[in-house]
Motif scaffolding. Structure first.
Motif, PDB file in Angstrom:
ATOM      1  N   ILE A  91      -0.822  -7.096   5.030  1.00 33.65           N
ATOM      2  CA  ILE A  91      -1.087  -8.158   4.054  1.00 33.65           C
ATOM      3  C   ILE A  91      -2.271  -7.828   3.151  1.00 33.65           C
ATOM      4  O   ILE A  91      -2.448  -8.471   2.117  1.00 33.65           O
ATOM      5  CB  ILE A  91      -1.292  -9.536   4.722  1.00 33.65           C
ATOM      6  N   SER A  92      -3.065  -6.837   3.494  1.00 38.21           N
ATOM      7  CA  SER A  92      -4.211  -6.447   2.665  1.00 38.21           C
ATOM      8  C   SER A  92      -3.815  -5.531   1.513  1.00 38.21           C
ATOM      9  O   SER A  92      -4.585  -5.370   0.565  1.00 38.21           O
ATOM     10  CB  SER A  92      -5.270  -5.753   3.522  1.00 38.21           C
ATOM     11  N   GLU A  93      -2.638  -4.938   1.596  1.00 37.65           N
ATOM     12  CA  GLU A  93      -2.179  -4.050   0.528  1.00 37.65           C
ATOM     13  C   GLU A  93      -1.613  -4.896  -0.605  1.00 37.65           C
ATOM     14  O   GLU A  93      -0.658  -5.644  -0.413  1.00 37.65           O
ATOM     15  CB  GLU A  93      -1.128  -3.083   1.066  1.00 37.65           C
ATOM     16  N   SER A  94      -2.200  -4.782  -1.775  1.00 32.52           N
ATOM     17  CA  SER A  94      -1.826  -5.642  -2.905  1.00 32.52           C
ATOM     18  C   SER A  94      -0.349  -5.534  -3.275  1.00 32.52           C
ATOM     19  O   SER A  94       0.234  -6.504  -3.747  1.00 32.52           O
ATOM     20  CB  SER A  94      -2.708  -5.362  -4.115  1.00 32.52           C
ATOM     21  N   LYS A  95       0.273  -4.397  -3.031  1.00 25.60           N
ATOM     22  CA  LYS A  95       1.693  -4.220  -3.384  1.00 25.60           C
ATOM     23  C   LYS A  95       2.608  -5.152  -2.591  1.00 25.60           C
ATOM     24  O   LYS A  95       3.739  -5.396  -2.983  1.00 25.60           O
ATOM     25  CB  LYS A  95       2.116  -2.768  -3.181  1.00 25.60           C
ATOM     26  N   ASN A  96       2.110  -5.708  -1.464  1.00 24.64           N
ATOM     27  CA  ASN A  96       2.937  -6.583  -0.631  1.00 24.64           C
ATOM     28  C   ASN A  96       2.855  -8.056  -1.032  1.00 24.64           C
ATOM     29  O   ASN A  96       3.535  -8.894  -0.450  1.00 24.64           O
ATOM     30  CB  ASN A  96       2.574  -6.401   0.841  1.00 24.64           C
ATOM     31  N   GLY A  97       2.014  -8.386  -2.001  1.00 27.93           N
ATOM     32  CA  GLY A  97       2.021  -9.714  -2.602  1.00 27.93           C
ATOM     33  C   GLY A  97       1.210 -10.800  -1.913  1.00 27.93           C
ATOM     34  O   GLY A  97       1.320 -11.961  -2.286  1.00 27.93           O
ATOM     35  N   PHE A  98       0.394 -10.462  -0.943  1.00 25.75           N
ATOM     36  CA  PHE A  98      -0.431 -11.472  -0.269  1.00 25.75           C
ATOM     37  C   PHE A  98      -1.825 -11.569  -0.890  1.00 25.75           C
ATOM     38  O   PHE A  98      -2.600 -12.442  -0.524  1.00 25.75           O
ATOM     39  CB  PHE A  98      -0.559 -11.149   1.231  1.00 25.75           C
ATOM     40  N   VAL A  99      -2.143 -10.671  -1.796  1.00 29.61           N
ATOM     41  CA  VAL A  99      -3.457 -10.615  -2.425  1.00 29.61           C
ATOM     42  C   VAL A  99      -3.295 -10.789  -3.929  1.00 29.61           C
ATOM     43  O   VAL A  99      -2.431 -10.170  -4.542  1.00 29.61           O
ATOM     44  CB  VAL A  99      -4.145  -9.252  -2.147  1.00 29.61           C
ATOM     45  N   LYS A 100      -4.142 -11.650  -4.502  1.00 29.34           N
ATOM     46  CA  LYS A 100      -4.197 -11.817  -5.957  1.00 29.34           C
ATOM     47  C   LYS A 100      -5.658 -11.776  -6.348  1.00 29.34           C
ATOM     48  O   LYS A 100      -6.503 -12.336  -5.659  1.00 29.34           O
ATOM     49  CB  LYS A 100      -3.607 -13.164  -6.384  1.00 29.34           C
TER      50      LYS A 100
END
Length: 184
Positions: free
Chosen positions: A33-42
Motif C-alpha cells: 500500500i506504500s507504493e504509489s502505483k497501487n493507488g493507496f497514496v495520494k
C-alpha cells in the motif's frame, strides 16, 4: 492450446488493478500500500510549498487482525522542502501547532459523502518527532459505515497555516479494502 492462452489472458486482464486478497505478513501488506502505483497514496504540492500526502491504511494491516472492526484509517503527512512542516515554523508558532496537532486536528478533518453529509474524524493521533523525520504525520480514524456511499472525499479544513481547504477523492474500493494476513 488456444483456449488455454485465451483463458490466461482473460485472467490476467481481469486481475490487473485488483489488490491482492491476502499477504504473507503485515509488512508485505504495508509495503504494497506504500507504493504509489497501487493507488493507496495520494500527494499534492500546495502553492505555499507544503507537500501533503494521504495514505489509506486498511484496518486489517493497522489492527493486525483478519477480523478488523469497521474503522477506517488514514495517514496524513505534512512536509516542507523534504522536512517536517512544523519544525520550520517560527519558534513562537511551533508550540501552538504541536498542541493543535496533538489535541485539536479532529475539528479540521472529515469525510464528505456524495449527499454532502460530513463525518468528523473520531480520533486523530499525532506523535511529535522533534525534527527527526521527513514529515509530520497524523493517523486519522473514522468509525462510520460508509459502504453505501457512491463518492467520498477526505477533507482537511484550513487550520491556520494558510493552506486553504484541501479535498482528496477517495477510491471506494480501496477505502473498503481489507486483505487477509497469513502470519499474524
Amino acid at each position: 492450446m488456444r483456449i488455454l492462452i485465451i483463458l490466461f489472458f482473460l485472467i490476467a486482464f481481469f486481475s490487473c488493478g485488483n489488490p491482492p486478497d491476502q499477504f504473507a505478513t503485515v509488512n508485505d501488506g504495508l509495503q504494497y500500500i506504500s507504493e504509489s502505483k497501487n493507488g493507496f497514496v495520494k500527494d499534492t504540492l500546495l502553492s505555499n510549498g507544503v507537500e501533503m500526502k494521504i495514505q489509506l491504511l486498511p484496518a486489517s494491516l493497522v489492527q493486525k487482525s483478519n477480523n478488523p472492526g469497521k474503522q477506517k484509517y488514514f495517514s496524513i503527512q505534512f512536509s516542507l522542502k523534504g522536512h517536517e512542516l512544523l519544525a520550520q515554523l517560527p519558534r513562537e508558532e511551533y508550540g501552538v501547532y504541536v498542541q493543535l496537532f496533538s489535541f485539536g486536528m479532529d475539528r479540521f478533518i472529515l469525510l464528505k459523502t456524495d449527499s454532502g453529509k460530513e463525518y468528523p474524524a473520531n480520533m486523530v493521533s499525532y506523535q511529535p518527532t522533534y525534527n527527526m523525520g521527513k514529515s509530520n504525520e497524523l493517523i486519522v480514524v473514522f468509525n462510520e459505515d460508509l459502504s453505501s456511499c457512491k463518492t467520498l472525499q477526505l477533507v482537511v479544513k484550513e487550520f491556520g497555516l494558510n493552506m486553504g481547504q484541501i479535498e482528496f477523492s477517495i477510491d471506494l474500493a480501496k477505502f473498503n479494502y481489507s486483505p487477509k494476513i497469513e502470519q499474524l
